[in-house]
Design an enzyme around this catalytic site. Structure first.
Site, mmCIF file in Angstrom:
data_model
loop_
_atom_site.group_PDB
_atom_site.id
_atom_site.type_symbol
_atom_site.label_atom_id
_atom_site.label_comp_id
_atom_site.label_asym_id
_atom_site.label_seq_id
_atom_site.Cartn_x
_atom_site.Cartn_y
_atom_site.Cartn_z
ATOM 1 N N CYS A 10 0.865 -1.185 0.000
ATOM 2 C CA CYS A 10 0.000 0.000 0.000
ATOM 3 C C CYS A 10 0.902 1.235 0.000
ATOM 4 O O CYS A 10 2.114 1.117 -0.140
ATOM 5 C CB CYS A 10 -1.005 -0.006 1.150
ATOM 6 S SG CYS A 10 -0.323 0.193 2.791
ATOM 7 N N CYS A 82 -4.397 -0.430 -2.304
ATOM 8 C CA CYS A 82 -4.970 0.902 -2.533
ATOM 9 C C CYS A 82 -4.658 1.308 -3.967
ATOM 10 O O CYS A 82 -3.747 0.770 -4.591
ATOM 11 C CB CYS A 82 -4.413 1.917 -1.537
ATOM 12 S SG CYS A 82 -2.652 2.228 -1.689
ATOM 13 N N CYS A 89 2.791 0.730 -8.660
ATOM 14 C CA CYS A 89 3.512 -0.513 -8.392
ATOM 15 C C CYS A 89 4.660 -0.643 -9.387
ATOM 16 O O CYS A 89 4.476 -0.415 -10.586
ATOM 17 C CB CYS A 89 2.568 -1.707 -8.529
ATOM 18 S SG CYS A 89 3.323 -3.274 -8.064
#
Length: 131
Positions: A10, A82, A89
């Site tokens: 996250c 999230c 990412c």
């Protein structure tokens, strides 16, 4: 049998991914190595520690960590928790699967939000285990 690796990510590795790591170790620990990391490291939120303590899981020794490229690249599954983590990412090798399980950020919200998100994460991990 070697354990597979699941990596929960996250934004700040403060609340959601910490709770997911705690639940993951409890629910998936026989079959999975469980880690968590963040795009940033904000420190573990004391309310996340307290919320997990309420259900008998101690995450007080967890640290808030940036995403570790070695763990990331050796994971079997990366789970973003999230939209920020999903959108930011790092690029994954082709052998690493990625899933997005979106949860609200309880930080700065009432205690009941920590409890709700904690319970939603548990439900998601239990559901994952049975598929």
């Amino acid at each position: 049998m070697d354990k597979k690796t699941i990596y929960f990510i996250c934004t700040g590795n403060s609340c959601r991914s910490q709770m997911a790591e705690g639940w993951g170790k409890k629910i998936l620990g026989d079959e999975w190595q469980v880690y968590s990391g963040g795009i940033e490291a904000h420190g573990v939120n004391p309310k996340a520690i307290e919320a997990m303590k309420e259900v008998g899981i101690d995450i007080s020794n967890h640290t808030s960590n940036l995403i570790d490229k070695n763990i990331l690249n050796q994971s079997d599954l990366v789970v973003t928790l999230c939209s920020d983590a999903d959108n930011n990412c790092p690029i994954l090798p082709p052998n690493v699967k990625k899933e997005h399980w979106g949860f609200d950020d309880p930080a700065g919200k009432p205690w009941s939000e920590f409890q709700r998100v904690r319970d939603e994460i548990k439900t998601a991990i239990e559901s994952f285990k049975t598929r």
